[in-house]
Scaffold this active site. Structure first.
Site, mmCIF file in Angstrom:
data_model
loop_
_atom_site.group_PDB
_atom_site.id
_atom_site.type_symbol
_atom_site.label_atom_id
_atom_site.label_comp_id
_atom_site.label_asym_id
_atom_site.label_seq_id
_atom_site.Cartn_x
_atom_site.Cartn_y
_atom_site.Cartn_z
ATOM 1 N N ALA A 63 14.506 -11.564 -25.499
ATOM 2 C CA ALA A 63 13.363 -11.242 -24.651
ATOM 3 C C ALA A 63 13.381 -12.232 -23.491
ATOM 4 O O ALA A 63 14.020 -13.285 -23.574
ATOM 5 C CB ALA A 63 12.079 -11.397 -25.449
ATOM 6 N N GLY A 102 15.775 -10.675 -29.258
ATOM 7 C CA GLY A 102 15.488 -9.276 -28.930
ATOM 8 C C GLY A 102 16.743 -8.487 -28.622
ATOM 9 O O GLY A 102 16.797 -7.270 -28.831
ATOM 10 N N GLU A 105 18.006 -7.419 -31.831
ATOM 11 C CA GLU A 105 17.068 -6.409 -32.342
ATOM 12 C C GLU A 105 17.327 -5.048 -31.680
ATOM 13 O O GLU A 105 17.252 -4.005 -32.337
ATOM 14 C CB GLU A 105 15.631 -6.892 -32.127
ATOM 15 C CG GLU A 105 15.255 -8.056 -33.040
ATOM 16 C CD GLU A 105 13.908 -8.654 -32.718
ATOM 17 O OE1 GLU A 105 13.046 -8.685 -33.626
ATOM 18 O OE2 GLU A 105 13.695 -9.063 -31.552
ATOM 19 N N GLU A 125 14.874 -17.158 -32.601
ATOM 20 C CA GLU A 125 13.437 -17.294 -32.324
ATOM 21 C C GLU A 125 12.824 -18.527 -32.997
ATOM 22 O O GLU A 125 11.936 -19.170 -32.437
ATOM 23 C CB GLU A 125 12.693 -16.033 -32.794
ATOM 24 C CG GLU A 125 12.908 -14.808 -31.926
ATOM 25 C CD GLU A 125 14.154 -14.020 -32.295
ATOM 26 O OE1 GLU A 125 14.305 -12.895 -31.812
ATOM 27 O OE2 GLU A 125 15.002 -14.549 -33.050
HETATM 28 N N1 T1G Z 1 14.768 -15.639 -21.170
HETATM 29 C C1 T1G Z 1 14.703 -16.124 -19.906
HETATM 30 N N2 T1G Z 1 15.653 -16.940 -19.331
HETATM 31 C C2 T1G Z 1 16.704 -17.232 -20.086
HETATM 32 C C3 T1G Z 1 16.849 -16.773 -21.424
HETATM 33 C C4 T1G Z 1 15.816 -15.925 -21.962
HETATM 34 N N3 T1G Z 1 15.882 -15.428 -23.195
HETATM 35 N N4 T1G Z 1 18.016 -17.258 -21.904
HETATM 36 C C5 T1G Z 1 18.578 -17.995 -20.922
HETATM 37 N N5 T1G Z 1 17.795 -17.991 -19.827
HETATM 38 C C6 T1G Z 1 18.074 -18.646 -18.537
HETATM 39 C C7 T1G Z 1 18.134 -20.175 -18.660
HETATM 40 O O1 T1G Z 1 16.853 -20.746 -18.534
HETATM 41 C C8 T1G Z 1 19.038 -20.533 -17.486
HETATM 42 O O2 T1G Z 1 18.254 -20.498 -16.323
HETATM 43 C C9 T1G Z 1 20.027 -19.364 -17.443
HETATM 44 O O3 T1G Z 1 19.387 -18.283 -18.134
HETATM 45 C C10 T1G Z 1 21.336 -19.654 -18.110
HETATM 46 O O4 T1G Z 1 21.054 -20.132 -19.419
HETATM 47 C C11 T1G Z 1 11.165 -10.312 -29.404
HETATM 48 C C12 T1G Z 1 10.774 -12.871 -28.759
HETATM 49 C C13 T1G Z 1 22.181 -17.186 -23.932
HETATM 50 C C14 T1G Z 1 23.325 -18.921 -25.242
HETATM 51 O O5 T1G Z 1 16.402 -17.858 -27.629
HETATM 52 O O6 T1G Z 1 20.384 -19.675 -26.023
HETATM 53 O O7 T1G Z 1 14.040 -12.508 -28.099
HETATM 54 O O8 T1G Z 1 18.422 -22.854 -15.669
HETATM 55 O O9 T1G Z 1 21.950 -22.441 -19.047
HETATM 56 O O10 T1G Z 1 24.537 -22.369 -21.659
HETATM 57 O O11 T1G Z 1 12.328 -11.252 -31.131
HETATM 58 O O12 T1G Z 1 20.764 -19.405 -22.638
HETATM 59 O O13 T1G Z 1 19.929 -21.166 -14.680
HETATM 60 O O14 T1G Z 1 17.494 -21.148 -14.113
HETATM 61 O O15 T1G Z 1 21.320 -21.645 -21.351
HETATM 62 O O16 T1G Z 1 25.546 -20.132 -21.034
HETATM 63 C C15 T1G Z 1 15.575 -15.311 -28.054
HETATM 64 C C16 T1G Z 1 18.067 -18.235 -25.328
HETATM 65 C C17 T1G Z 1 14.436 -15.177 -27.129
HETATM 66 C C18 T1G Z 1 18.335 -17.270 -26.399
HETATM 67 C C19 T1G Z 1 23.465 -18.900 -22.736
HETATM 68 N N6 T1G Z 1 16.750 -15.694 -27.310
HETATM 69 N N7 T1G Z 1 19.211 -18.486 -24.483
HETATM 70 O O17 T1G Z 1 23.686 -20.274 -22.710
HETATM 71 O O18 T1G Z 1 23.329 -20.700 -20.199
HETATM 72 S S1 T1G Z 1 12.974 -14.810 -28.033
HETATM 73 C C20 T1G Z 1 17.059 -16.975 -27.173
HETATM 74 C C21 T1G Z 1 20.263 -19.224 -24.904
HETATM 75 C C22 T1G Z 1 13.137 -13.173 -28.466
HETATM 76 C C23 T1G Z 1 12.270 -11.246 -29.751
HETATM 77 C C24 T1G Z 1 12.044 -12.652 -29.342
HETATM 78 C C25 T1G Z 1 21.306 -19.517 -23.887
HETATM 79 C C26 T1G Z 1 22.539 -18.585 -23.973
HETATM 80 P P1 T1G Z 1 18.547 -21.464 -15.151
HETATM 81 P P2 T1G Z 1 21.886 -21.349 -20.034
HETATM 82 P P3 T1G Z 1 24.372 -20.926 -21.381
#
Ligand code: T1G
Length: 700
Positions: A63, A102, A105, A125
């Site tokens: 998400a 998500g 999912e 999450e």
């Molecule tokens: N939402 C918004 N921005 C995100 C994002 C996300 N989910 N994931 C990454 N970014 C932005 C990050 O801030 C950065 O921005 C850029 O993308 C590159 O990220 C309903 C509720 C995918 C492994 O927890 O673990 O889904 O600094 O530097 O090292 O159940 O990003 O460039 O401006 O980390 O290559 C669950 C989170 C959400 C995964 C890539 N998902 N992301 O790593 O790049 S909750 C997560 C990561 C959810 C549902 C629930 C990593 C990555 P900027 P980066 P990277």
């Protein structure tokens, strides 16, 4: 703005592609696009099957976290996934990079999943203080079983594509062109008219647990592990437990409610703050956006001791050849042997294969003498903490190393500018402060000298991320950020023990606060003799600590320190002898001991660190409050669900922190506790460190 979700036809196959850089997060337009195009493809009789693919470096990574806390916009993710789940023809998710949260999912809403061999799949999450909120806690256990699903949900760590194939989460690993492979897979499904596999309707993997519900508690307790007591892990267990008795449609409604409840908790806000703070920390506010890193293909580490050996392992672990430099063959042999033992111990624990051990060792070669650094693109000096020795080494490196090589020092206290000025190229000199054990601890304080070039700083950041560290750029001052703040806690902890508390009381309050270890147990781990020797050299005295050291109580290494340690155990046991030493020290200093509350212990060990953090921001040693939080989260065991010292201060209220500091400063006549100007100003203006951070971002 082009549509983030598009549809194209490959014959009878509809290929729906998400393209929302950088990580295809499920912002509103993506959810709406998915819902619309899956419905369109389903309604189109000429479409026999649907493939969902993503452009860019990764499948959907979850998400859009930046949308949390904002007014929800329809369709919700659950609505979009429910529509995908109800499609009447085969749907195939083509996964590359990371299918997370998500994103996984959505893939679980599809009938089948194919992946490239280096793909990773997970539900992280829990690391945001949340639970999967779009069916993950219901579809994953139904698809792969509770015993495999719970650890994935409770650890938040992704699994590999090959593990996912083994577990039945992925149906095929595609070599070569993923989308082409997915289309071929979909064509096969359409031609074989197979029944549609819907995770939401699968029950067979739950039978065993439904017959023995108590087995669920065993698996859950194991999977929760040390996270017991945190809201999100407990909610995740409750959510997955619903698969035993609650119908799917009802269960995902309840899962959603649990998700929304967690969204507003301080724990989740703190963990989401930590997520973004870690990513912000690598952005140097005054660095030109087009600054490029220098290439680092070969590294060298000077000093084969504990730190040097650990640093060399970081490079080998990242596949970067590294030369370990020592002064004699003997020292070199010992240094390399310690590294091999480290790797072999990991292999014994199943953390890597014997082949991995040999592969990593093959990337580490040894050399006696600084000549061994001549081919290195980056040299990291990790020798004894003595300025004269470091300046001598950097003076020699200046002549030996190639043009453009990064010359880094792992000093934890010394003046990086002074070291840099012992060379003719201070622009290439930078501090890279690793934390012990260097092959484990994630934090890397990058200390920019007044003459460090931007591309030298950027190179240190890039290499830091390549060797799986969390880099944070800080300025030059005594103890940089982390140790400088830690010193404030140490001073107060020592005073609290003289005034009436006992080490086990201070440590207990610190553990309860969420740290993995208290200041006195930490003192025993680091060795009481280290501080004692420095104080003796300076003619200073810490009455209690030095009395312990003089009695040979150096801590864990002598089995006695502030605590007693039984043979082979690291469990601290309070010792009446220490209590006597402390009471004598109070008497000797004419201090009348008094009862000290847990609240006072926290106020006098945590608030002074926040106060010092404010001074560090005033001086520009740290660029953002979030940087300080990241340093404490990855270097000093600050509990992630409190978000770091500066974020925590915002949750407590800066006015309260300021007032309590002022109170203790007056009560104790201790000027170091007087509120920092910045803290005072923000408190008076009713502001927070978070508002300061956005002011700083705007100003940059
Ligand atoms: N939402 C918004 N921005 C995100 C994002 C996300 N989910 N994931 C990454 N970014 C932005 C990050 O801030 C950065 O921005 C850029 O993308 C590159 O990220 C309903 C509720 C995918 C492994 O927890 O673990 O889904 O600094 O530097 O090292 O159940 O990003 O460039 O401006 O980390 O290559 C669950 C989170 C959400 C995964 C890539 N998902 N992301 O790593 O790049 S909750 C997560 C990561 C959810 C549902 C629930 C990593 C990555 P900027 P980066 P990277």
């Amino acid at each position: 703005m082009s549509d983030p979700v598009t549809l194209r036809r490959e014959g009878a196959i509809a290929v729906i592609t998400v393209d929302n850089p950088p990580v295809n997060a499920l912002k509103h337009a993506v959810r709406a696009g998915l819902q619309k195009l899956f419905k369109e493809a389903d309604a189109d009789a000429s479409v026999q099957a649907i493939v969902l693919a993503c452009a860019g470096r990764t499948f959907i990574a979850g998400a859009d976290i930046t949308e949390f806390g904002k007014p929800p916009m329809a369709p919700s993710l659950i609505e979009a996934i429910t529509d995908i789940d109800n499609v009447s023809k085969p749907t195939v998710a083509a996964i590359h990079g990371t299918a997370l949260g998500g994103g996984l999912e959505v893939a679980l809403g599809c009938n089948y999943r194919v992946a490239s061999k280096d793909a990773k799949l997970g539900l992280p999450e829990i690391k945001l203080g949340l639970i999967p909120g779009a069916g993950g806690t219901q579809r994953l256990p139904r698809l792969i079983g509770i015993d495999k699903a719970l650890p994935i949900i409770l650890s938040g760590n992704p699994i590999s594509a090959s593990q996912a194939l083994q577990d039945g989460l992925v149906d095929e690993i595609i070599e070569g062109d993923l989308t082409a492979g997915a289309i071929a897979f979909a064509k096969r499904l359409a031609s074989e008219q197979l029944s549609l596999k819907r995770a939401s309707r699968m029950e067979d993997k739950l039978t065993e647990f439904r017959k023995n519900p108590e087995k669920f508690n065993e698996v859950a307790a194991k999977a929760v592990g040390r996270n017991k007591g945190l809201k999100a892990p407990m909610a995740a267990v409750e959510a997955v437990k619903m698969t035993l008795s609650v119908p799917f449609e009802e269960a995902i409604k309840r899962e959603r409610n649990m998700f929304i409840e967690l969204l507003v908790t301080d724990e989740s806000k703190s963990q989401r703050h930590a997520f973004f703070a870690e990513r912000e920390a690598t952005k140097v506010l005054d660095m030109p956006a087009d600054t490029k890193s220098r290439e680092v293909k070969q590294a060298a580490v000077i000093g084969g001791g504990t730190m040097g050996g650990g640093i060399a392992m970081c490079f080998a672990n990242a596949g970067i050849p590294v030369t370990l430099i020592e002064t004699t063959d003997e020292f070199l042999k010992n240094g390399l042997a310690k590294i091999r033992t480290n790797y072999e111990n990991t292999a014994k624990r199943g953390g890597m294969s014997e082949a991995d051990v040999e592969k990593r060792m093959s990337l580490i070669k040894g050399a006696v003498g600084l000549e061994g650094t001549k081919d290195a693109d980056m040299v990291i000096e990790a020798v004894f903490e003595e300025m004269g020795l470091k300046k001598e080494i950097f003076g020699k490196l200046d002549k030996i190393t190639k043009k453009g090589a990064i010359l880094a020092t792992n000093t934890s206290t010394l003046d990086v500018n002074e070291i840099a000025n012992s060379t003719s190229r201070p622009q290439d000199v930078i501090g890279m402060h690793f934390f012990s054990p260097a092959n484990i601890m994630k934090l890397l304080e990058i200390v920019r000298g007044e003459k460090s070039a931007f591309d030298a700083i950027q190179t240190a950041i890039t290499v830091g991320r390549k060797i799986a560290k969390v880099p944070v750029v800080v300025g030059v001052c005594y103890g940089f950020v982390g140790n400088r703040m830690l010193h404030r806690r140490g001073v107060q902890a020592d005073r609290l023990v003289l005034e009436g508390a006992l080490p086990q009381e201070v440590d207990a309050a610190t553990l309860e606060f969420g740290f993995p270890m208290g200041p006195f147990a930490m003192g025993d781990l680091a060795g009481i003799d280290v501080g004692w020797r420095i104080r003796r050299a300076r003619g200073e005295r810490n009455e209690v600590a030095d009395t312990l050291a003089e009695a040979g109580r150096f801590g864990q290494k002598t089995g006695k320190g502030y605590y007693i340690y039984e043979k082979g155990s690291r469990t601290p046991i309070p010792d009446p002898e220490v209590e006597k030493i402390i009471l004598d020290a109070s008497a000797k200093k004419g201090i009348k001991r008094r009862p000290i509350s847990k609240q006072e212990i926290i106020e006098r060990t945590v608030y002074p660190m926040i106060n010092e953090g404010a001074r560090i921001l005033e001086e520009g040693i740290a660029s953002r409050p979030g940087d300080i939080d990241v340093i404490w989260l990855y270097g000093y065991g600050w509990p992630v669900w409190r978000g770091g010292p500066m974020h925590y201060a915002d949750t407590v209220g800066l006015k309260h922190v300021r007032d309590r500091l002022a109170h203790h400063a007056k009560e104790l006549g201790d000027k170091s506790l007087e509120p920092a100007k910045l803290l005072d100003r923000l408190a008076n203006e009713g502001k927070t460190f978070a508002s300061l951070a956005s002011e700083m971002k705007k100003a940059s």
